[in-house]
Design an enzyme around this catalytic site. Structure first.
Site, PDB file in Angstrom:
ATOM      1  N   GLU A 270       0.826  -1.212   0.000  1.00 33.45           N
ATOM      2  CA  GLU A 270       0.000   0.000   0.000  1.00 33.45           C
ATOM      3  C   GLU A 270       0.855   1.255   0.000  1.00 33.45           C
ATOM      4  O   GLU A 270       1.958   1.272   0.564  1.00 33.45           O
ATOM      5  CB  GLU A 270      -0.940   0.053   1.211  1.00 33.45           C
ATOM      6  CG  GLU A 270      -2.176  -0.808   1.109  1.00 33.45           C
ATOM      7  CD  GLU A 270      -2.013  -2.149   1.796  1.00 33.45           C
ATOM      8  OE1 GLU A 270      -2.876  -3.009   1.629  1.00 33.45           O
ATOM      9  OE2 GLU A 270      -0.995  -2.328   2.494  1.00 33.45           O
ATOM     10  N   THR A 271       0.313   2.277  -0.624  1.00 40.16           N
ATOM     11  CA  THR A 271       0.857   3.637  -0.604  1.00 40.16           C
ATOM     12  C   THR A 271      -0.287   4.552  -0.203  1.00 40.16           C
ATOM     13  O   THR A 271      -1.416   4.395  -0.681  1.00 40.16           O
ATOM     14  CB  THR A 271       1.389   4.035  -1.986  1.00 40.16           C
ATOM     15  OG1 THR A 271       2.465   3.163  -2.345  1.00 40.16           O
ATOM     16  CG2 THR A 271       1.883   5.473  -2.004  1.00 40.16           C
TER      17      THR A 271
END
Length: 277
Positions: free
Chosen positions: A46-47
């Site tokens: 995830e970002t």
């Protein structure tokens, strides 16, 4: 434009042994496509992108992207984003609580008794038994026999987890799964007296390569709600995750007298600087 950037290791006390999340500050003028492109480039599970909140009760708004799509909620990005926001000087409106706005609404974050950040487990949007056809598919994906599954429940708080109990922590570590088309969380119990109560593994088609997430806050949150409510576990307890990947994730689960469940762990910035976006 150059923006503040941090990469935070989450759910571990040891550098490079948890689950990293990339955090971009001041992302309010980025387009959806720019966020997707950057998240795809980082190639982390995830970002996140920090923006001013739309809800006046929240301290900030976070948008969470995998390399392929946006998520309404995820656990280690929640703690990593809160850590980055605080480190960048974000002043919480309430001294003892941070309120994050995300796709599922408002999520409360606080300091746990261990000094970690911890988020309040959001309610499940789907729970209950898993039907036979789905269980057959899950067993095939995990490379096990259907009778190896001790128990299973839907434990969906956004990502869509099917939670599967195996006979022991070692049975979980011994898994050699194939490609999965759904989000599967697997857990098994350690012997009484062990420092950790459970070993957890998370398999998802959202992660390229192994398809396994090192340490998963959303899964541990949904598992905790099921395990505590069913009497399979009592809080506080510690779950281990990431062992099979050479990580050392530790998820601390606590519960308040009112039944609220909190998911916490260590957070540490390992990369900081600016990113051109």
């Amino acid at each position: 434009m150059h923006r503040q950037f941090r990469q935070v290791d989450v759910f571990t006390e040891e550098p490079f042994r948890g689950n990293p999340v990339a955090v971009v500050h001041g992302a309010d003028d980025l387009t959806d496509e720019e966020m997707r492109r950057f998240a795809h480039w980082t190639n982390l599970s995830e970002t996140t992108f920090l923006l001013p909140p739309a809800d006046e009760r929240a301290d900030y708004l976070v948008r969470i992207f995998t390399p392929e799509r946006e998520l309404p909620f995820a656990g280690h990005p929640t703690l990593g984003s809160a850590h980055a926001w605080l480190e960048a000087g974000g002043p919480p409106a309430r001294q003892d609580m941070i309120i994050q706005e995300c796709g599922i609404g408002l999520v409360m974050i606080r300091r746990s008794p261990h000094g970690h950040l911890a988020f309040k487990a959001p309610p499940l949007i789907r729970s209950g038994p898993v039907d036979d056809a789905d269980l057959d598919e899950v067993a095939a994906s995990l490379g096990i026999k259907r009778e190896d599954i001790i128990d299973a429940q839907w434990a969906d708080n956004g990502p869509g987890w099917v939670a599967v109990e195996l006979a022991s922590a070692q049975a979980v570590l011994d898994l050699t799964p194939g490609v999965t088309s759904r989000d599967i969380g697997v857990f098994g119990r350690y012997p009484d007296g062990s420092p950790e109560a459970f070993e957890v593994r998370a398999f998802t088609p959202l992660i390229n390569g192994t398809g396994e997430d090192p340490v998963t806050g959303s899964l541990n949150a949904s598992l905790a709600l099921w395990l505590i409510a069913s009497g399979k576990a009592t809080a506080p307890y510690i779950a281990s995750q990431g062992t099979a990947l050479g990580r050392r994730g530790r998820v601390h689960v606590t519960a308040d007298p009112d039944g609220s469940v909190w998911i916490g762990g260590g957070t540490r910035t390992l990369i900081s600087g600016n990113v051109h976006l």
